[in-house]
Write a protein that holds these residues in place. Structure first.
Motif, PDB file in Angstrom:
ATOM      1  N   LEU A 106       0.904  -1.377  -0.146  1.00 20.44           N
ATOM      2  CA  LEU A 106       0.372   0.062  -0.042  1.00 20.44           C
ATOM      3  C   LEU A 106       0.946   1.383  -0.024  1.00 20.44           C
ATOM      4  O   LEU A 106       1.595   1.015   0.015  1.00 20.44           O
ATOM      5  CB  LEU A 106      -0.623  -0.357   1.026  1.00 20.44           C
ATOM      6  CG  LEU A 106      -1.885  -0.946   1.440  1.00 20.44           C
ATOM      7  CD1 LEU A 106      -2.255  -0.870   3.043  1.00 20.44           C
ATOM      8  CD2 LEU A 106      -2.902  -1.125   0.196  1.00 20.44           C
ATOM      9  N   PRO A 128      -5.198   2.518  -0.392  1.00 19.87           N
ATOM     10  CA  PRO A 128      -5.095   1.267  -1.713  1.00 19.87           C
ATOM     11  C   PRO A 128      -3.677   1.760  -2.571  1.00 19.87           C
ATOM     12  O   PRO A 128      -3.501   3.215  -2.800  1.00 19.87           O
ATOM     13  CB  PRO A 128      -5.848   1.188  -2.239  1.00 19.87           C
ATOM     14  CG  PRO A 128      -7.168   1.645  -0.904  1.00 19.87           C
ATOM     15  CD  PRO A 128      -6.361   2.877  -0.357  1.00 19.87           C
ATOM     16  N   SER A 135      -2.006  -4.171  -6.814  1.00 22.81           N
ATOM     17  CA  SER A 135      -1.045  -3.985  -6.229  1.00 22.81           C
ATOM     18  C   SER A 135      -0.418  -5.871  -6.223  1.00 22.81           C
ATOM     19  O   SER A 135      -0.731  -6.510  -6.836  1.00 22.81           O
ATOM     20  CB  SER A 135      -1.434  -3.947  -4.520  1.00 22.81           C
ATOM     21  OG  SER A 135       0.177  -3.899  -4.199  1.00 22.81           O
ATOM     22  N   GLN A 146      -6.822  -4.362  -0.469  1.00 23.82           N
ATOM     23  CA  GLN A 146      -6.100  -4.208  -1.389  1.00 23.82           C
ATOM     24  C   GLN A 146      -5.523  -5.842  -1.934  1.00 23.82           C
ATOM     25  O   GLN A 146      -5.516  -5.801  -3.207  1.00 23.82           O
ATOM     26  CB  GLN A 146      -4.388  -3.187  -0.990  1.00 23.82           C
ATOM     27  CG  GLN A 146      -3.490  -3.440  -1.454  1.00 23.82           C
ATOM     28  CD  GLN A 146      -4.354  -2.528  -3.048  1.00 23.82           C
ATOM     29  OE1 GLN A 146      -4.258  -1.488  -3.126  1.00 23.82           O
ATOM     30  NE2 GLN A 146      -4.850  -3.327  -4.508  1.00 23.82           N
TER      31      GLN A 146
END
Length: 317
Positions: free
Chosen positions: A49, A190, A199, A265
């Protein structure tokens, strides 16, 4: 899953019926798959993150960025108005820098491979390289990796650095090093969205050896370890984040704003394909990212070099 390890034939394929694929975060499950066959289950996970200083952002008049354009404006404001020397730390190449770069490529619709062919010179990957490079061109990111100098945490704590990308371990590191009250000064957000907001996902998997004397018992044990309540107990014991989505409903995780954001995420996170040659390909990407970040190399040329060298290495499949 180590594709090179799986290709030895030592691992037992994940048995149908005993393990529910949908119980796990999709990106984590994909790390168990080699040649369309799963060889294990995700055990624990981590993802990345944006860490940012809330107080500097307030001073700069900006809020957590949600898009690529906003991230660039955010980093600029943190430097020009928030008082930070560097708006955001990005890895300027070097070992493991693909983990910082690839989320931008993935979020732009790019991929590492398409089937058995590499796709590192696609327009989406090239555009992501150019975007990544812009942070160094515009002097928003330091030309040397602060984490390698052991200066990342202190730069963030003393306000020299406004933001950086990292995993869940940094919550504890910053809280410990920042002292009383520092946890109130930073937050996590995020990854920014382009086509998606993807991610990187890492962690560890559980597997069973094909020649094990009690494979059925071993898989039953793996299944037990994959229960949400067991995953929560494991988190409470060692702080490894659960790979099973149901575990995140527990207030231990959902009640913590930092951890809850990591949980969100994880719903959109990817890992590289589990191919035997990945470490060699990763080194190529690391080297070209460094040329783009430090030497202002042409992103299209860097993408072409990545593609040619990766193709030469092959997938090993």
């Amino acid at each position: 899953m180590d594709g090179e390890f799986a290709k030895t034939g030592a691992l037992d394929p994940t048995p149908d019926g005993s393990i529910e694929k949908g119980a796990f975060f999709p990106g984590a499950w994909d790390t168990t798959v080699v040649d369309d066959t799963s060889y294990g289950v995700p055990w624990y996970v981590e993802t990345r993150l944006i860490y940012y200083r809330k107080d500097l952002a307030a001073k700069a008049g900006v809020t957590a960025p949600t898009t690529w354009d906003e991230l660039k404006s955010f980093a600029t404001a943190m430097r020009d108005k928030g008082g930070a020397k560097w708006g955001m730390n990005l890895q300027p190449g070097g070992t493991g820098s693909w983990q910082s770069f690839m989320p931008f490529a993935w979020s732009n619709g790019g991929n590492l491979t398409d089937g058995d062919a590499f796709t590192l010179d696609s327009p989406q990957v090239t555009e992501a390289l150019a975007y990544y490079q812009s942070f160094f061109k515009d002097k928003l990111s330091p030309p040397t990796d602060l984490s390698l100098q052991g200066a990342l945490e202190q730069s963030f704590i003393n306000g020299t650095l406004g933001a950086f990308i990292s995993g869940p371990w940094h919550v504890g590191l910053l809280t410990e090093q920042g002292g009383a009250g520092f946890k109130d000064k930073f937050a996590v957000a995020p990854m920014p969205r382009k086509q998606s907001a993807t991610s990187f996902v890492g962690g560890s998997n559980l597997a069973v050896f094909k020649d094990g004397k009690n494979r059925d018992g071993a898989w039953k044990f793996v299944s037990w370890l994959s229960r949400p309540e067991v995953q929560i107990k494991w988190y409470q014991a060692v702080s490894d984040l659960p790979a099973v989505q149901g575990a995140w409903n527990d207030s231990t995780l959902s009640g913590d704003p930092f951890l809850a954001t990591f949980g969100e995420q994880l719903k959109d996170a990817k890992s590289p394909p589990a191919i035997p040659t990945w470490e060699q390909v990763a080194a190529v990407i690391d080297g070209e990212v460094e040329k783009v970040a430090k030497s202002n190399a042409d992103p299209a040329g860097a993408a072409k070099t990545m593609q040619q060298r990766a193709t030469g290495i092959g997938t090993g499949v």
